[in-house]
Write a protein that holds these residues in place. Structure first.
Motif, mmCIF file in Angstrom:
data_model
loop_
_atom_site.group_PDB
_atom_site.id
_atom_site.type_symbol
_atom_site.label_atom_id
_atom_site.label_comp_id
_atom_site.label_asym_id
_atom_site.label_seq_id
_atom_site.Cartn_x
_atom_site.Cartn_y
_atom_site.Cartn_z
ATOM 1 N N GLN A 233 16.820 24.092 8.021
ATOM 2 C CA GLN A 233 15.782 24.030 6.994
ATOM 3 C C GLN A 233 14.720 25.084 7.302
ATOM 4 O O GLN A 233 14.405 25.331 8.472
ATOM 5 N N GLN A 234 14.169 25.662 6.247
ATOM 6 C CA GLN A 234 13.155 26.691 6.453
ATOM 7 C C GLN A 234 12.165 26.677 5.294
ATOM 8 O O GLN A 234 12.465 26.192 4.202
ATOM 9 N N VAL A 235 10.977 27.230 5.576
ATOM 10 C CA VAL A 235 9.929 27.370 4.570
ATOM 11 C C VAL A 235 9.408 28.801 4.631
ATOM 12 O O VAL A 235 9.630 29.536 5.602
ATOM 13 N N TYR A 236 8.710 29.181 3.550
ATOM 14 C CA TYR A 236 8.052 30.491 3.492
ATOM 15 C C TYR A 236 6.549 30.253 3.541
ATOM 16 O O TYR A 236 5.986 29.655 2.617
ATOM 17 N N THR A 237 5.926 30.666 4.636
ATOM 18 C CA THR A 237 4.478 30.539 4.762
ATOM 19 C C THR A 237 3.818 31.865 4.391
ATOM 20 O O THR A 237 4.448 32.944 4.454
ATOM 21 N N VAL A 238 2.541 31.781 4.014
ATOM 22 C CA VAL A 238 1.776 32.978 3.662
ATOM 23 C C VAL A 238 0.540 33.036 4.550
ATOM 24 O O VAL A 238 -0.280 32.106 4.544
ATOM 25 N N ARG A 239 0.446 34.117 5.335
ATOM 26 C CA ARG A 239 -0.728 34.346 6.175
ATOM 27 C C ARG A 239 -1.224 35.774 5.931
ATOM 28 O O ARG A 239 -0.437 36.738 6.076
ATOM 29 N N ASP A 240 -2.459 35.876 5.551
ATOM 30 C CA ASP A 240 -3.077 37.192 5.253
ATOM 31 C C ASP A 240 -2.286 37.947 4.184
ATOM 32 O O ASP A 240 -2.104 39.168 4.253
ATOM 33 N N GLY A 241 -1.787 37.213 3.199
ATOM 34 C CA GLY A 241 -1.086 37.843 2.089
ATOM 35 C C GLY A 241 0.315 38.302 2.416
ATOM 36 O O GLY A 241 0.918 39.040 1.612
ATOM 37 N N VAL A 242 0.878 37.904 3.557
ATOM 38 C CA VAL A 242 2.209 38.347 3.968
ATOM 39 C C VAL A 242 3.089 37.102 4.168
ATOM 40 O O VAL A 242 2.662 36.105 4.763
ATOM 41 N N GLY B 295 -2.785 22.678 7.492
ATOM 42 C CA GLY B 295 -3.508 23.770 6.848
ATOM 43 C C GLY B 295 -2.669 24.981 6.520
ATOM 44 O O GLY B 295 -3.134 25.883 5.807
ATOM 45 N N ASP B 296 -1.436 25.048 7.029
ATOM 46 C CA ASP B 296 -0.575 26.187 6.704
ATOM 47 C C ASP B 296 -0.262 26.197 5.209
ATOM 48 O O ASP B 296 -0.053 25.138 4.596
ATOM 49 N N LYS B 297 -0.212 27.411 4.642
ATOM 50 C CA LYS B 297 0.110 27.578 3.233
ATOM 51 C C LYS B 297 1.604 27.871 3.105
ATOM 52 O O LYS B 297 2.130 28.789 3.754
ATOM 53 N N VAL B 298 2.293 27.094 2.273
ATOM 54 C CA VAL B 298 3.731 27.271 2.084
ATOM 55 C C VAL B 298 4.004 27.539 0.618
ATOM 56 O O VAL B 298 3.328 27.012 -0.278
ATOM 57 N N ILE B 299 5.002 28.390 0.360
ATOM 58 C CA ILE B 299 5.380 28.719 -1.013
ATOM 59 C C ILE B 299 6.239 27.595 -1.573
ATOM 60 O O ILE B 299 7.182 27.135 -0.921
ATOM 61 N N VAL B 300 5.933 27.147 -2.781
ATOM 62 C CA VAL B 300 6.677 26.072 -3.423
ATOM 63 C C VAL B 300 7.435 26.649 -4.612
ATOM 64 O O VAL B 300 7.146 27.738 -5.110
ATOM 65 N N GLY B 301 8.427 25.865 -5.058
ATOM 66 C CA GLY B 301 9.221 26.306 -6.201
ATOM 67 C C GLY B 301 10.380 27.174 -5.760
ATOM 68 O O GLY B 301 10.887 27.069 -4.639
ATOM 69 N N ARG B 302 10.803 28.090 -6.632
ATOM 70 C CA ARG B 302 11.936 28.968 -6.337
ATOM 71 C C ARG B 302 11.540 30.059 -5.339
ATOM 72 O O ARG B 302 10.474 30.639 -5.428
ATOM 73 N N HIS B 303 12.481 30.305 -4.416
ATOM 74 C CA HIS B 303 12.230 31.316 -3.392
ATOM 75 C C HIS B 303 13.113 32.549 -3.587
ATOM 76 O O HIS B 303 13.211 33.395 -2.683
ATOM 77 N N THR B 304 13.753 32.662 -4.725
ATOM 78 C CA THR B 304 14.644 33.797 -4.974
ATOM 79 C C THR B 304 13.848 35.101 -5.017
ATOM 80 O O THR B 304 12.809 35.197 -5.678
ATOM 81 N N GLY B 305 14.348 36.114 -4.327
ATOM 82 C CA GLY B 305 13.707 37.422 -4.325
ATOM 83 C C GLY B 305 12.621 37.588 -3.286
ATOM 84 O O GLY B 305 12.051 38.681 -3.149
#
Length: 402
Positions: free
Chosen positions: A338-347, A372-382
């Motif tokens: 399992q994995q997530v996409y986090t966003v730190r400093d716009g990256v 407090g970590d920001k994670v991208i939700v929804g579709r991760h395609t691209g």
């Protein structure tokens, strides 16, 4: 020649000027993608399983007659509440009454035979004593005065002693036989009395009569064989406690345990009651991939009626302050990675996580993220690791913040 060189030089300079004038403009930077993000935060997570079931009596039985006979009296009807051992009906069985009288007479005869055998022992004991005493006296005289007593008299006295001893042994054996006959007669009498007691049909437990099959004067057959077509007298159900049988899916079996409290919602009565998991089958039905689990629900006032439907809420797990993210933030749920996409400093940073309890909307994060970590939700395609993005709160995050 000098003129020609000048013309060529001028033409070359003009060509260079034209080429410089046609040079393509520098490419512009790619636009930054806007992505919805949610915050990893502590939340109260619950995993509830809702199943429908039908109330059944805690126990229900067709009360059969042990002996055949005519109904002399029936004391209950449909809806009658009876206590354990209460008389439901009484049968008229004349042949068993005759058997009881015959067995009682057999006991009396056996007792008389025992008395006779005891008297015979006393007679045999007396004869044995006299014979032994006579033989001993003759033997003593013969020993003291040799030749005074003929040898034949000594032999006759000894023979009478042996005969009397044999008679005593026979009398003792007759007494034991008479005592065994008495035991047999008493056993037969007890059997007939027991069979006579079966003519009185009693309630095996406290409950309510739900069906009645016999009336006064009806002929009742003995229900002692599963192959007979004997009709029961009544059907008795215990309704002060009811059962709910639940088909637990195989993926939730490990979370169900005996004694677990459940909420029972009875829609027809607009009531919510509490019950307990009382027993489990400990076996998965291969056809449905479920395990039968029974929940007992107290019904002291009788307001619940067998046949009513209920919704049972099983609380399988509860995490009061679990670090969690929305369900659609995690890729690979149900797999080994399992994995997530986090966003730190716009990256974007791709992070492997370990998940725990899952609910309808959120999933517990056991490792890989911090509060407090920001994670991208929804579709991760691209999306890719290291990509620059413009993170914006997801729609439900904005609604929650307001």
């Amino acid at each position: 020649m000098v003129a020609i060189k000048k013309v060529l030089t001028a033409s070359a300079i003009a060509g260079i000027a034209v080429l410089q004038g046609c040079k393509a403009p520098a490419p512009t930077a790619a636009p930054v993608v806007t992505v919805p993000v949610a915050t990893a935060e502590a939340a109260s997570l619950e995993n509830n399983l809702v199943l429908s079931a039908e109330f059944r009596p805690f126990q229900e039985v067709d009360v059969m007659a042990k002996v055949a006979g005519y109904v002399r009296a029936i004391n209950v009807d449909i809806g009658s509440h009876v206590q354990q051992n209460a008389v439901l009906a009484t049968l008229e069985v004349p042949e068993i009454q005759d058997d009881v009288a015959k067995a009682r007479a057999g006991v009396a005869a056996a007792e008389a035979n025992v008395i006779t055998a005891q008297a015979a022992i006393q007679r045999a004991q007396a004869g044995a004593n006299i014979a032994s005493l006579s033989f001993q006296r003759i033997k003593d005289v013969a020993a003291r005065d040799q030749g005074l007593v003929p040898r034949q008299e000594i032999d006759v006295a000894q023979s009478k002693q042996l005969e009397s001893s044999a008679q005593l042994a026979g009398a003792n054996s007759s007494l034991r036989a008479a005592e065994q006959q008495k035991l047999q007669a008493e056993s037969e009498y007890a059997r007939t009395v027991t069979m006579m007691q079966y003519a009185t049909i009693r309630a095996p437990f406290t409950g309510v009569v739900t069906k009645r099959f016999a009336n006064t004067g009806s002929m009742i057959q003995a229900g002692t064989s599963s192959q007979t077509q004997a009709m029961p007298v009544v059907t008795l159900a215990q309704n002060d406690r009811l059962r709910l049988t639940l088909p637990i899916p195989v993926n939730a079996v490990s979370d169900v345990r005996d004694g677990q409290t459940v909420d029972v919602e009875v829609g027809s009565l607009h009531r919510t009651l509490q019950g307990k998991v009382s027993r489990t089958a400990d076996s998965i039905q291969m056809a449905t991939r479920t395990m039968n689990t029974e929940v007992d629900v107290p019904n002291p006032d009788g307001s619940l009626v067998p046949g009513m439907y209920a919704e049972v809420h099983l609380h399988l797990a509860n995490r009061p302050a679990a670090l969690s993210v929305p369900l659609d933030a995690v890729d690979g749920l149900g797999t080994s990675v399992q994995q997530v996409y986090t966003v730190r400093d716009g990256v974007i940073h791709q992070v492997s996580v370990k998940v725990g309890l899952q609910t309808a909307n959120r999933v517990e994060i056991l490792s890989g993220l911090n509060t407090g970590d920001k994670v991208i939700v929804g579709r991760h395609t691209g999306l890719s690791d290291g990509q620059k993005v413009d993170p914006q709160p997801a729609a439900y995050e904005s609604a929650t913040s307001h």
